[in-house]
Write a protein that holds these residues in place. Sequence first.
Motif, PDB file in Angstrom:
ATOM      1  N   ARG A   1      -0.391   5.897   3.516  1.00  0.00           N
ATOM      2  CA  ARG A   1      -0.749   4.645   2.854  1.00  0.00           C
ATOM      3  C   ARG A   1      -0.909   3.517   3.866  1.00  0.00           C
ATOM      4  NH1 ARG A   1       3.263   3.397  -1.970  1.00  0.00           N
ATOM      5  NH2 ARG A   1       1.847   1.604  -2.060  1.00  0.00           N
ATOM      6  N   LEU A   2      -0.102   3.532   4.905  1.00  0.00           N
ATOM      7  CA  LEU A   2      -0.216   2.500   5.933  1.00  0.00           C
ATOM      8  C   LEU A   2      -1.536   2.625   6.683  1.00  0.00           C
ATOM      9  CD1 LEU A   2       1.228   0.161   7.345  1.00  0.00           C
ATOM     10  CD2 LEU A   2       2.252   1.823   8.904  1.00  0.00           C
ATOM     11  N   VAL A   3      -1.924   3.859   7.013  1.00  0.00           N
ATOM     12  CA  VAL A   3      -3.200   4.082   7.709  1.00  0.00           C
ATOM     13  C   VAL A   3      -4.370   3.679   6.820  1.00  0.00           C
ATOM     14  CG1 VAL A   3      -4.734   5.872   8.618  1.00  0.00           C
ATOM     15  CG2 VAL A   3      -2.316   5.878   9.238  1.00  0.00           C
ATOM     16  N   MET A   4      -4.318   4.038   5.538  1.00  0.00           N
ATOM     17  CA  MET A   4      -5.397   3.678   4.619  1.00  0.00           C
ATOM     18  C   MET A   4      -5.502   2.170   4.454  1.00  0.00           C
ATOM     19  SD  MET A   4      -6.862   6.440   3.905  1.00  0.00           S
ATOM     20  CE  MET A   4      -7.960   5.773   2.657  1.00  0.00           C
ATOM     21  N   ALA A   5      -4.357   1.487   4.433  1.00  0.00           N
ATOM     22  CA  ALA A   5      -4.384   0.026   4.327  1.00  0.00           C
ATOM     23  C   ALA A   5      -5.033  -0.600   5.553  1.00  0.00           C
ATOM     24  CB  ALA A   5      -2.969  -0.501   4.145  1.00  0.00           C
TER      25      ALA A   5
END
Length: 306
Positions: free
Chosen positions: A28-32
Amino acid sequence: MLDEMPAPDATAVITDVVHSAKPVSRLRLVMARLRSTPRFWVGIIGLGAIILWAIFGLVPNAWNYTDLDIYNMGSSPSRLHWFGTSDIGEDIYAQTIVGLRKSLIIGLLVGPLAAIVAGVVGAVAGYLGGWWDRVIVWVIDLLLVLPSLFLFILLSPIFKQLSWVALIFLLAGFGWMIMARVIRAQTRSLRERDFIKAARFMGVDTWTIIRRHVLPNVSSLLIIDATLGVGAAILSETTLSFFGFGIQAPDVSLGTLLAAGQSAAATRPWLFIFPAAILVFTVLSASLVGDALRDAVDPTSGVNRD
């Protein structure tokens, strides 16, 4: 009454906030980070558009890439032939799409295939160590110093007798060494982690540890390598085909179109400009996606780029 109430403990408040916050997963951090990166959107939209065009671009066109229009040989772009025609009446628009398909297939297969080889070889060398590590590193160093272009030239007579699919394995065979060294270094640090030691203590075999514990922990690097490898593979295939050592007639690729149109680039520029523009756009889009993905996984690699 309010003055008599005890002031809340600052440490307790901070602890409550920390415990109440939900942990954010790495995905989720990478996608954000990707969603907030402009060049990722430029690259993914461009790459998606070029893939859709390669798939459906021939639908509105009346000409096949093998058709010859003897009444419009060497004609400039028009309503009949959108990208013009060659000296023998071939439709350049149809040939560009067919060549783009071939280059995309090669790039989309070579990039992931080379990343898989790099992941397996690097993980085995880094985890096993000893003579396994020495032999694998020696092979990697040998392949890195070998002039790959000269090897392609020497092997080109053999590949002329084979399908263009053989070119995929040839390009993948010379595109995994640098990432394999990176994966090896990461694996050497991972094997000293507690969860790896615990798996060894429980009797889990070596290949299961590599498959379940090592490779998932280096998968982000492999995904980046595969994405960047797509553009590099397309460029490598185009270069080889341009010099006559890659795709061979009657097959068509962007490299063969550029080779056919280079002599007429000044007098009939449509023969060269359209395939060259498509090549630049495709490689640039793939590179933007890979570059944004690398920065999303490792923010320190691209500080203040956007």
